[in-house]
Scaffold this motif. Structure first.
Motif, PDB file in Angstrom:
ATOM      1  N   GLN A 165       0.837  -1.195   0.000  1.00  0.00           N
ATOM      2  CA  GLN A 165       0.000   0.000   0.000  1.00  0.00           C
ATOM      3  C   GLN A 165       0.878   1.253   0.000  1.00  0.00           C
ATOM      4  OE1 GLN A 165      -2.393  -0.492   3.511  1.00  0.00           O
ATOM      5  NE2 GLN A 165      -2.869  -2.614   2.995  1.00  0.00           N
ATOM      6  N   MET A 166       0.531   2.209  -0.837  1.00  0.00           N
ATOM      7  CA  MET A 166       1.281   3.454  -0.929  1.00  0.00           C
ATOM      8  C   MET A 166       0.562   4.576  -0.218  1.00  0.00           C
ATOM      9  SD  MET A 166       2.825   3.716  -4.778  1.00  0.00           S
ATOM     10  CE  MET A 166       1.225   3.561  -5.553  1.00  0.00           C
ATOM     11  N   SER A 167       1.333   5.394   0.489  1.00  0.00           N
ATOM     12  CA  SER A 167       0.783   6.640   1.004  1.00  0.00           C
ATOM     13  C   SER A 167       0.678   7.627  -0.152  1.00  0.00           C
ATOM     14  CB  SER A 167       1.690   7.209   2.098  1.00  0.00           C
ATOM     15  OG  SER A 167       2.917   7.631   1.535  1.00  0.00           O
ATOM     16  N   MET A 168      -0.060   8.697   0.055  1.00  0.00           N
ATOM     17  CA  MET A 168      -0.162   9.710  -0.989  1.00  0.00           C
ATOM     18  C   MET A 168       1.196  10.335  -1.279  1.00  0.00           C
ATOM     19  SD  MET A 168      -2.043  11.300  -3.173  1.00  0.00           S
ATOM     20  CE  MET A 168      -3.788  11.450  -2.777  1.00  0.00           C
ATOM     21  N   GLU A 169       2.020  10.526  -0.248  1.00  0.00           N
ATOM     22  CA  GLU A 169       3.334  11.121  -0.448  1.00  0.00           C
ATOM     23  C   GLU A 169       4.210  10.231  -1.321  1.00  0.00           C
ATOM     24  OE1 GLU A 169       1.693  11.052   2.473  1.00  0.00           O
ATOM     25  OE2 GLU A 169       1.247  13.213   2.385  1.00  0.00           O
ATOM     26  N   GLU A 170       4.184   8.923  -1.083  1.00  0.00           N
ATOM     27  CA  GLU A 170       4.951   7.992  -1.913  1.00  0.00           C
ATOM     28  C   GLU A 170       4.439   7.990  -3.342  1.00  0.00           C
ATOM     29  OE1 GLU A 170       6.094   4.734   1.581  1.00  0.00           O
ATOM     30  OE2 GLU A 170       4.198   4.582   0.478  1.00  0.00           O
ATOM     31  N   ARG A 171       3.135   8.044  -3.489  1.00  0.00           N
ATOM     32  CA  ARG A 171       2.533   8.066  -4.822  1.00  0.00           C
ATOM     33  C   ARG A 171       2.949   9.315  -5.590  1.00  0.00           C
ATOM     34  NH1 ARG A 171      -1.981   5.711  -7.268  1.00  0.00           N
ATOM     35  NH2 ARG A 171      -2.377   4.471  -5.390  1.00  0.00           N
ATOM     36  N   LEU A 172       2.959  10.449  -4.924  1.00  0.00           N
ATOM     37  CA  LEU A 172       3.310  11.701  -5.580  1.00  0.00           C
ATOM     38  C   LEU A 172       4.781  11.732  -5.981  1.00  0.00           C
ATOM     39  CD1 LEU A 172       1.277  14.187  -3.358  1.00  0.00           C
ATOM     40  CD2 LEU A 172       0.908  13.742  -5.787  1.00  0.00           C
ATOM     41  N   GLU A 173       5.659  11.269  -5.110  1.00  0.00           N
ATOM     42  CA  GLU A 173       7.085  11.271  -5.453  1.00  0.00           C
ATOM     43  C   GLU A 173       7.354  10.349  -6.633  1.00  0.00           C
ATOM     44  OE1 GLU A 173      11.508  11.115  -3.492  1.00  0.00           O
ATOM     45  OE2 GLU A 173       9.767  10.735  -2.215  1.00  0.00           O
ATOM     46  N   LEU A 174       6.758   9.178  -6.612  1.00  0.00           N
ATOM     47  CA  LEU A 174       6.939   8.239  -7.712  1.00  0.00           C
ATOM     48  C   LEU A 174       6.410   8.832  -9.014  1.00  0.00           C
ATOM     49  CD1 LEU A 174       7.738   5.485  -8.802  1.00  0.00           C
ATOM     50  CD2 LEU A 174       5.579   4.555  -7.914  1.00  0.00           C
ATOM     51  N   ALA A 175       5.260   9.477  -8.955  1.00  0.00           N
ATOM     52  CA  ALA A 175       4.655  10.051 -10.155  1.00  0.00           C
ATOM     53  C   ALA A 175       5.497  11.184 -10.731  1.00  0.00           C
ATOM     54  CB  ALA A 175       3.251  10.552  -9.828  1.00  0.00           C
ATOM     55  N   PHE A 176       6.020  12.061  -9.884  1.00  0.00           N
ATOM     56  CA  PHE A 176       6.851  13.166 -10.365  1.00  0.00           C
ATOM     57  C   PHE A 176       8.089  12.633 -11.080  1.00  0.00           C
ATOM     58  CE2 PHE A 176       5.971  17.601  -8.698  1.00  0.00           C
ATOM     59  CZ  PHE A 176       4.631  17.387  -8.487  1.00  0.00           C
ATOM     60  N   LEU A 177       8.757  11.667 -10.468  1.00  0.00           N
ATOM     61  CA  LEU A 177       9.972  11.134 -11.063  1.00  0.00           C
ATOM     62  C   LEU A 177       9.666  10.360 -12.344  1.00  0.00           C
ATOM     63  CD1 LEU A 177      11.821  10.005  -7.823  1.00  0.00           C
ATOM     64  CD2 LEU A 177      12.451  11.897  -9.333  1.00  0.00           C
ATOM     65  N   LYS A 178       8.554   9.627 -12.357  1.00  0.00           N
ATOM     66  CA  LYS A 178       8.179   8.865 -13.543  1.00  0.00           C
ATOM     67  C   LYS A 178       7.863   9.795 -14.715  1.00  0.00           C
ATOM     68  CE  LYS A 178       7.131   5.061 -15.777  1.00  0.00           C
ATOM     69  NZ  LYS A 178       8.196   4.088 -16.146  1.00  0.00           N
ATOM     70  N   ALA A 179       7.117  10.855 -14.458  1.00  0.00           N
ATOM     71  CA  ALA A 179       6.791  11.811 -15.520  1.00  0.00           C
ATOM     72  C   ALA A 179       8.061  12.450 -16.074  1.00  0.00           C
ATOM     73  CB  ALA A 179       5.836  12.876 -14.987  1.00  0.00           C
ATOM     74  N   ASP A 180       8.971  12.796 -15.185  1.00  0.00           N
ATOM     75  CA  ASP A 180      10.239  13.393 -15.605  1.00  0.00           C
ATOM     76  C   ASP A 180      11.030  12.410 -16.473  1.00  0.00           C
ATOM     77  OD1 ASP A 180      12.314  15.428 -15.495  1.00  0.00           O
ATOM     78  OD2 ASP A 180      13.383  14.071 -14.150  1.00  0.00           O
ATOM     79  N   GLN A 181      11.079  11.145 -16.044  1.00  0.00           N
ATOM     80  CA  GLN A 181      11.807  10.132 -16.791  1.00  0.00           C
ATOM     81  C   GLN A 181      11.230   9.943 -18.190  1.00  0.00           C
ATOM     82  OE1 GLN A 181      10.696   6.193 -16.113  1.00  0.00           O
ATOM     83  NE2 GLN A 181      12.715   5.289 -16.467  1.00  0.00           N
ATOM     84  N   VAL A 182       9.907   9.839 -18.284  1.00  0.00           N
ATOM     85  CA  VAL A 182       9.267   9.608 -19.580  1.00  0.00           C
ATOM     86  C   VAL A 182       9.510  10.787 -20.515  1.00  0.00           C
ATOM     87  CG1 VAL A 182       7.051   9.303 -20.748  1.00  0.00           C
ATOM     88  CG2 VAL A 182       7.536   8.043 -18.644  1.00  0.00           C
ATOM     89  N   PHE A 183       9.435  11.993 -19.982  1.00  0.00           N
ATOM     90  CA  PHE A 183       9.682  13.160 -20.834  1.00  0.00           C
ATOM     91  C   PHE A 183      11.105  13.125 -21.383  1.00  0.00           C
ATOM     92  CE2 PHE A 183      11.209  17.467 -21.591  1.00  0.00           C
ATOM     93  CZ  PHE A 183      10.278  17.897 -22.515  1.00  0.00           C
ATOM     94  N   MET A 184      12.058  12.777 -20.526  1.00  0.00           N
ATOM     95  CA  MET A 184      13.461  12.765 -20.963  1.00  0.00           C
ATOM     96  C   MET A 184      13.749  11.623 -21.931  1.00  0.00           C
ATOM     97  SD  MET A 184      15.693  13.869 -17.647  1.00  0.00           S
ATOM     98  CE  MET A 184      15.177  12.441 -16.688  1.00  0.00           C
ATOM     99  N   ASN A 185      13.191  10.481 -21.659  1.00  0.00           N
ATOM    100  CA  ASN A 185      13.488   9.316 -22.498  1.00  0.00           C
ATOM    101  C   ASN A 185      12.812   9.378 -23.855  1.00  0.00           C
ATOM    102  OD1 ASN A 185      15.005   8.325 -20.433  1.00  0.00           O
ATOM    103  ND2 ASN A 185      13.564   6.731 -19.818  1.00  0.00           N
ATOM    104  N   GLY A 186      11.670  10.047 -23.935  1.00  0.00           N
ATOM    105  CA  GLY A 186      10.919  10.083 -25.175  1.00  0.00           C
ATOM    106  C   GLY A 186       9.989   8.891 -25.258  1.00  0.00           C
ATOM    107  N   ALA A 187       9.085   8.915 -26.223  1.00  0.00           N
ATOM    108  CA  ALA A 187       8.082   7.863 -26.370  1.00  0.00           C
ATOM    109  C   ALA A 187       8.195   7.206 -27.743  1.00  0.00           C
ATOM    110  CB  ALA A 187       6.679   8.447 -26.175  1.00  0.00           C
TER     111      ALA A 187
END
Length: 424
Positions: A165-187
């Protein structure tokens, strides 16, 4: 597509639900047109292009009385400030909410390895909260097949991968880093084009949810506010009793002692520009999405996180007007880009709202004030009504809430106008 993004860029995109269902009703209330509860205004200013963005809606998240799930609708508010182009700002505006909704502990291992492969600052990248979450996931995966199968079945109802189970804080940190990674890596098919996009963006997100599933957050006795933030956009609250401003974000600038200490261990790119402002390389923000050229030096999308409780004032027939939670009763929340905060103080921004009957008019007035003071940047403002702004009440100054900066604001605008006439 009006957002400027080509289809392959939107692999994680889901349109936000932009309407609210009052409990027990089939009526749809569009959030953006609910001017008595929300106001959004933006201005290009003197810039050739407006790289500010904003987003409002309701997240599709699990519900329930357990860690990692919430009772009421989760309202999502964000202000994004792009730099070096609008590509990153568009991407974050259109997809960040999806990454928050779809965050899963199983993403952590690949995510962190991708960052470590970039080297430099990220060579030994181990954000504490995500490492703790990874350890919980590893423990869960060592359990018996029967237990794990049951937990995976439960995960369909929002308990996360393998029952973790994830807390909201864990969910937000993971989401921020994931969005940053996807933008940098490209699709996929647009990989080459994405890599050529060297733009970046900073953002402040505010998630508000009621503890009562039958009440929206602005009428609930208790609500939770979750803040996730990178850069120098800002989130402010107004105390309902005192009228004082409370900043709930910090600027991620090179002159921030914590940021300076974090980065000086890995880089020596601190310079002072012609305006006397300290910069890190060619960027003013030490935390941001994108900014691919400066990632190895430590420009990170690790968000500043904060959780606050929001309470409603005590009933009118109570002997105590605000009760034991007086410090957590707020009238409204303001999200702004640095085009506003570069010329206006936190208290000035908060005080302007007190003179307007709706958040919509207040947001427009704040942006206008920034323009009157000569801001040279894009300006965006979002005003959100909270429990401490009673229904049926128009201007808060009419209820006795003090305006601490009215005289100062008038003097500053008049001085600016006089100076402008002298230069003509």
């Amino acid at each position: 597509m009006s957002n400027g993004l080509k289809p392959p860029w939107n692999t994680q995109r889901r349109y936000l639900r932009d309407y609210f269902h009052p409990p027990g009703s089939n009526v749809r209330i569009p959030i953006l047109t609910a001017k008595t509860h929300l106001g959004v205004a933006t201005s290009r200013g003197n810039r050739l292009e407006n790289e500010d963005r904003s987003q409002v809606g309701i997240l599709e998240m699990p519900r329930g009385r357990r860690r990692g799930a919430w009772l009421g609708d989760i309202f999502y508010f964000s202000v994004v400030d792009g730099h070096g182009g609008h590509g990153c700002a568009d991407f974050i505006r259109n997809t960040l909410h999806s990454y928050i909704e779809r965050a899963d502990p199983s993403q952590i291992s690949d995510l962190l390895q991708n960052y470590r492969d970039r080297g430099g600052y990220f060579r030994r990248f181990e954000p504490k909260s995500l490492m703790d979450l990874q350890r919980r996931l590893d423990t869960a995966q060592k359990q018996s097949y029967v237990e794990l199968s049951l937990q995976r079945m439960l995960s369909r109802f929002g308990r996360g991968n393998g029952g973790v189970q994830m807390s909201m804080e864990e969910r937000l940190e993971l989401a921020f880093l994931k969005a940053d990674q996807v933008f940098m890596n490209g699709a996929t098919t647009q990989n080459a084009e994405r890599k050529r996009d060297l733009s970046g963006a900073v953002a402040s997100c505010a998630l508000v949810t009621s503890s009562d599933p039958d009440q929206p957050f602005w009428t609930a006795n208790h609500a939770e506010l979750h803040i996730a933030h990178v850069g120098d956009t800002r989130v402010l609250l107004c105390h309902a009793n005192s009228g004082k401003a409370r900043a709930v974000t910090v600027n991620h600038h090179p002159d921030n002692p914590l940021e300076s200490a974090r980065l000086r261990k890995f880089a020596s790119g601190f310079v002072t520009d012609s305006f006397g402002e300290e910069r890190f390389g060619a960027v003013a923000n030490t935390r941001a999405f994108g900014d691919v050229r400066w990632k190895r030096m430590g420009v990170s999308a690790e968000p500043f996180l904060q959780k606050l409780d929001l309470y409603a004032p005590s009933p009118k027939d109570s002997d105590v007007e605000y009760g034991p939670n007086e410090d957590s009763v707020y009238a409204y929340m303001v999200l702004v880009s640095d085009g506003v905060t570069s010329v206006a103080s936190d208290q000035e921004i908060i005080d302007i709202v007190k003179h307007h009957t709706t958040p919509s008019k207040a947001a427009e007035a704040i942006v206008k004030f920034a323009e009157q003071l000569g801001t040279d940047d894009n300006s965006t403002c979002m005003v959100v009504r909270l429990q401490g702004w009673p229904e049926g009440v128009g201007k808060l100054v009419d209820t006795g809430v003090e305006d601490f900066t009215e005289e100062l604001r008038g003097w500053r605008v008049e001085g600016r106008e006089v100076g402008g006439r002298r230069r003509q």
